[in-house]
Scaffold this motif. Structure first.
Motif, PDB file in Angstrom:
ATOM      1  N   SER A  49       0.779  -1.242   0.000  1.00 28.56           N
ATOM      2  CA  SER A  49       0.000   0.000   0.000  1.00 28.56           C
ATOM      3  C   SER A  49       0.809   1.289   0.000  1.00 28.56           C
ATOM      4  O   SER A  49       0.259   2.353  -0.301  1.00 28.56           O
ATOM      5  CB  SER A  49      -0.935  -0.001   1.223  1.00 28.56           C
ATOM      6  OG  SER A  49      -0.189  -0.276   2.392  1.00 28.56           O
ATOM      7  N   GLU A  74      -3.772  -1.406   6.931  1.00 28.58           N
ATOM      8  CA  GLU A  74      -4.081   0.021   6.890  1.00 28.58           C
ATOM      9  C   GLU A  74      -5.381   0.306   7.627  1.00 28.58           C
ATOM     10  O   GLU A  74      -6.245  -0.561   7.750  1.00 28.58           O
ATOM     11  CB  GLU A  74      -4.200   0.488   5.425  1.00 28.58           C
ATOM     12  CG  GLU A  74      -2.937   0.315   4.594  1.00 28.58           C
ATOM     13  CD  GLU A  74      -1.780   1.228   5.023  1.00 28.58           C
ATOM     14  OE1 GLU A  74      -2.011   2.194   5.778  1.00 28.58           O
ATOM     15  OE2 GLU A  74      -0.641   0.961   4.595  1.00 28.58           O
ATOM     16  N   ALA A 111      -0.251  -9.302   8.083  1.00 27.76           N
ATOM     17  CA  ALA A 111       0.406 -10.281   7.202  1.00 27.76           C
ATOM     18  C   ALA A 111       1.215 -11.322   7.982  1.00 27.76           C
ATOM     19  O   ALA A 111       1.535 -12.387   7.446  1.00 27.76           O
ATOM     20  CB  ALA A 111       1.339  -9.545   6.228  1.00 27.76           C
ATOM     21  N   LYS A 243      18.263  -7.501   8.700  1.00 32.84           N
ATOM     22  CA  LYS A 243      18.489  -7.543   7.250  1.00 32.84           C
ATOM     23  C   LYS A 243      19.458  -8.678   6.886  1.00 32.84           C
ATOM     24  O   LYS A 243      19.291  -9.341   5.856  1.00 32.84           O
ATOM     25  CB  LYS A 243      19.006  -6.191   6.741  1.00 32.84           C
ATOM     26  CG  LYS A 243      17.950  -5.084   6.763  1.00 32.84           C
ATOM     27  CD  LYS A 243      16.707  -5.417   5.927  1.00 32.84           C
ATOM     28  CE  LYS A 243      15.705  -4.312   5.831  1.00 32.84           C
ATOM     29  NZ  LYS A 243      14.408  -4.714   5.269  1.00 32.84           N
ATOM     30  N   LEU A 272      15.217   6.166   0.816  1.00 35.82           N
ATOM     31  CA  LEU A 272      14.150   7.049   0.350  1.00 35.82           C
ATOM     32  C   LEU A 272      13.247   7.455   1.492  1.00 35.82           C
ATOM     33  O   LEU A 272      13.163   6.763   2.505  1.00 35.82           O
ATOM     34  CB  LEU A 272      13.316   6.323  -0.707  1.00 35.82           C
ATOM     35  CG  LEU A 272      13.961   6.277  -2.085  1.00 35.82           C
ATOM     36  CD1 LEU A 272      13.157   5.404  -3.012  1.00 35.82           C
ATOM     37  CD2 LEU A 272      14.061   7.679  -2.675  1.00 35.82           C
ATOM     38  N   THR A 274      10.176   7.332   3.279  1.00 36.79           N
ATOM     39  CA  THR A 274       8.928   6.574   3.420  1.00 36.79           C
ATOM     40  C   THR A 274       8.540   6.676   4.892  1.00 36.79           C
ATOM     41  O   THR A 274       9.313   7.183   5.705  1.00 36.79           O
ATOM     42  CB  THR A 274       9.085   5.079   3.061  1.00 36.79           C
ATOM     43  OG1 THR A 274       9.982   4.489   3.997  1.00 36.79           O
ATOM     44  CG2 THR A 274       9.600   4.860   1.644  1.00 36.79           C
TER      45      THR A 274
HETATM   46  N1  NAD Z   1      12.650   3.417   2.765  1.00 41.65           N
HETATM   47  C1  NAD Z   1      13.894   3.121   2.528  1.00 41.65           C
HETATM   48  O1  NAD Z   1      14.779   3.977   2.502  1.00 41.65           O
HETATM   49  C2  NAD Z   1      14.266   1.677   2.218  1.00 41.65           C
HETATM   50  C3  NAD Z   1      15.461   1.436   1.531  1.00 41.65           C
HETATM   51  C4  NAD Z   1      15.792   0.120   1.204  1.00 41.65           C
HETATM   52  C5  NAD Z   1      14.958  -0.924   1.588  1.00 41.65           C
HETATM   53  N2  NAD Z   1      13.803  -0.648   2.287  1.00 41.65           N
HETATM   54  C6  NAD Z   1      12.968  -1.800   2.677  1.00 41.65           C
HETATM   55  O2  NAD Z   1      11.803  -1.842   1.871  1.00 41.65           O
HETATM   56  C7  NAD Z   1      10.769  -2.531   2.600  1.00 41.65           C
HETATM   57  C8  NAD Z   1       9.503  -1.693   2.584  1.00 41.65           C
HETATM   58  O3  NAD Z   1       9.774  -0.481   3.242  1.00 41.65           O
HETATM   59  P1  NAD Z   1       9.085   0.908   2.873  1.00 41.65           P
HETATM   60  O4  NAD Z   1      10.098   1.940   3.230  1.00 41.65           O
HETATM   61  O5  NAD Z   1       8.535   0.841   1.507  1.00 41.65           O
HETATM   62  O6  NAD Z   1       7.950   0.936   3.989  1.00 41.65           O
HETATM   63  P2  NAD Z   1       6.478   1.522   4.068  1.00 41.65           P
HETATM   64  O7  NAD Z   1       6.268   1.900   5.490  1.00 41.65           O
HETATM   65  O8  NAD Z   1       6.229   2.567   3.032  1.00 41.65           O
HETATM   66  O9  NAD Z   1       5.550   0.255   3.665  1.00 41.65           O
HETATM   67  C9  NAD Z   1       5.315  -0.796   4.526  1.00 41.65           C
HETATM   68  C10 NAD Z   1       4.183  -1.673   3.999  1.00 41.65           C
HETATM   69  O10 NAD Z   1       4.036  -2.776   4.920  1.00 41.65           O
HETATM   70  C11 NAD Z   1       2.659  -2.883   5.278  1.00 41.65           C
HETATM   71  N3  NAD Z   1       2.587  -3.486   6.610  1.00 41.65           N
HETATM   72  C12 NAD Z   1       3.224  -3.113   7.742  1.00 41.65           C
HETATM   73  N4  NAD Z   1       2.924  -3.958   8.741  1.00 41.65           N
HETATM   74  C13 NAD Z   1       2.084  -4.890   8.233  1.00 41.65           C
HETATM   75  C14 NAD Z   1       1.437  -6.029   8.755  1.00 41.65           C
HETATM   76  N5  NAD Z   1       1.580  -6.415  10.015  1.00 41.65           N
HETATM   77  N6  NAD Z   1       0.624  -6.736   7.923  1.00 41.65           N
HETATM   78  C15 NAD Z   1       0.429  -6.367   6.623  1.00 41.65           C
HETATM   79  N7  NAD Z   1       1.056  -5.317   6.075  1.00 41.65           N
HETATM   80  C16 NAD Z   1       1.855  -4.583   6.866  1.00 41.65           C
HETATM   81  C17 NAD Z   1       2.104  -1.476   5.204  1.00 41.65           C
HETATM   82  O11 NAD Z   1       0.679  -1.503   5.134  1.00 41.65           O
HETATM   83  C18 NAD Z   1       2.809  -0.990   3.921  1.00 41.65           C
HETATM   84  O12 NAD Z   1       2.109  -1.491   2.800  1.00 41.65           O
HETATM   85  C19 NAD Z   1      11.331  -2.784   4.004  1.00 41.65           C
HETATM   86  O13 NAD Z   1      11.849  -4.075   4.078  1.00 41.65           O
HETATM   87  C20 NAD Z   1      12.450  -1.759   4.103  1.00 41.65           C
HETATM   88  O14 NAD Z   1      13.453  -2.131   5.017  1.00 41.65           O
HETATM   89  C21 NAD Z   1      13.422   0.628   2.578  1.00 41.65           C
END
Ligand code: NAD
Length: 400
Positions: A49, A74, A111, A243, A272, A274
């Motif tokens: 999402s 959400e 999830a 990780k 990024l 987020t």
């Molecule tokens: N943001 C960064 O800089 C970055 C960089 C590299 C890797 N990542 C990795 O990318 C992945 C996603 O991170 P993001 O930054 O896009 O996060 P985000 O917070 O934007 O998205 C998280 C998603 O997980 C869902 N979620 C959370 N808990 C949940 C649960 N219990 N059940 C179902 N859904 C659930 C949320 O609804 C959302 O869709 C992570 O593993 C993060 O470590 C992030």
């Protein structure tokens, strides 16, 4: 109601349905502008999402005409109270997918639970039969273990030594020192429980055993490495241990998927803005400096640019998927360019409250942060009444 941003700490308590829609439509336009990708056809995105997961869903659907099932956690809207942004994003995504004649259904629930996994499998069986790509993109501070029932909380702490360095409050622009005391062994174990690879493996196991993975199915989870300055709190801290565990789990899943010729990958993505990354101390200052440099050299990317490139230049090229010495896909290559990193390290040393607006991209950080909640988009009339009560038709909500 008229919806305005209401900030508390590193979160925003409100979100704008029209702005979230705009955010999704912009991402769809970007993917379409890059042309078709000979990619997946039936995709499950866990964490679909916001952030990288949403970008993965959009890229699959609008880059490869894929049918998508999205799983997320959400908050739905209530009278006078906006939904969380991921809810409105998913509504906008499903509407756009529907218009384009693409299958899209979503499941809202935890999830990490067995119930959500079972519901998802039932939905795949009923509607899609089998899937060929599973994106695992959860970012969560807590996980209730489905077997033990224990509620694990992740922490963002250094291991061994107290860490002191600069950070920025991106709302005020004040640069100050932050000191974080080292974690306990229990903190490490808890963080690995939440953000490590166990749940990813449980998902893949459940999908494989249910027979809903197509031959040659692929799964990708997202990781991060980052620079020296964030190492004590990120890659060598508690989250880094998680990780490491996630990355090691990819090999285990690949072994398990051998019988269907499937493979698991970890993709290391760029830092990024987020919801997840805004909560990590030190990272917002690093991102402000990084953005400034990458924007100046024309290599800056957001989630959608990263994931579009991941699909088109790494995962679906008809060639071998390139990986580093640890088997990871690297789409953080432009961030980790030694020249870029050298410049960030130089700027970092001299960064202060007074000069950050000039040497860093604090404005870009703030604007990206507001965008996450559907605020700050051109073409959206924020002074107009907006209906917060819009709902996702056919959404499957799993309450434990
Ligand atoms: N943001 C960064 O800089 C970055 C960089 C590299 C890797 N990542 C990795 O990318 C992945 C996603 O991170 P993001 O930054 O896009 O996060 P985000 O917070 O934007 O998205 C998280 C998603 O997980 C869902 N979620 C959370 N808990 C949940 C649960 N219990 N059940 C179902 N859904 C659930 C949320 O609804 C959302 O869709 C992570 O593993 C993060 O470590 C992030």
């Amino acid at each position: 109601m008229i919806i305005e941003p209401r900030m508390r700490g590193f979160i925003c308590l409100t979100s704008h349905p029209k702005g979230c829609e705009k955010n999704v439509l912009n991402q769809i336009d970007y993917v379409k502008s890059k042309g078709a990708i000979d990619g997946p056809k039936k995709v499950l995105v866990i964490g679909a999402s916001t952030g990288f997961g949403l970008a993965s869903r959009i890229t699959s659907a609008f880059g490869s005409d894929a049918a998508t099932i999205g799983v997320f956690f959400e908050k739905a809207p209530a009278e006078g109270k906006t939904a969380s942004p991921g809810y409105y994003n998913s509504l906008a995504f499903e509407a756009a997918a529907g218009k384009a004649g693409l299958y899209a259904k979503s499941i809202n629930g935890d999830a990490f639970s067995n119930e959500v996994k079972e519901q998802t499998i039932d939905l795949i069986k009923a509607d899609l039969g089998q899937i060929d790509l599973v994106i695992y993109s959860l970012a969560s501070p807590v996980r209730q273990h489905p077997v033990s029932g224990v509620l694990h909380r992740s922490v963002l702490k250094p291991i061994g030594d107290t860490f002191t360095d600069k950070t920025v409050d991106f709302h005020t622009g004040i640069v100050s020192d932050v000191t974080i005391t080292p974690c306990s062994d229990e903190d490490i174990a808890n963080t690995v429980e939440v953000m490590g690879g166990e749940d990813w493996a449980m998902w893949m196991d459940a999908l494989l055993n249910a027979g809903v993975l197509a031959d040659g199915a692929m799964t990708v989870a997202y990781s991060y490495i980052g620079p020296k300055v964030t190492e004590p709190v990120y890659r060598k801290g508690t989250i880094g241990m998680a990780k490491d565990h996630l990355e090691a789990t990819a090999f285990k899943i690949t072994d398990d998927l051998a019988k269907i010729g499937g493979k698991a990958f970890v993709s290391v993505n760029k830092a990024l803005v987020t919801q997840a990354s805004s909560a990590i101390p030190v990272i917002p200052l690093y991102i402000s400096l990084l953005y400034k440099i990458m924007k100046a050299e024309g290599t800056h990317e957001g989630c959608i640019e990263q994931i579009q490139r991941l699909f088109s230049a790494r995962l679906y090229t008809n060639g071998t998927i390139p990986v580093d010495e640890k088997g990871r896909i690297r789409i953080d290559d432009w961030e980790m360019n030694p020249e870029v990193q050298k410049e960030v390290a130089e700027l970092w040393k001299g960064a202060t409250t007074e000069n950050l607006t000039a040497i860093g991209d604090l404005a870009g950080y703030k604007s990206d942060f507001l965008n996450l909640f559907g605020f700050g988009f051109d073409g959206v009339d924020y002074a107009a009444e907006a209906n917060e009560m819009v709902e996702i038709p056919g959404l499957i909500t799993v309450v434990k």
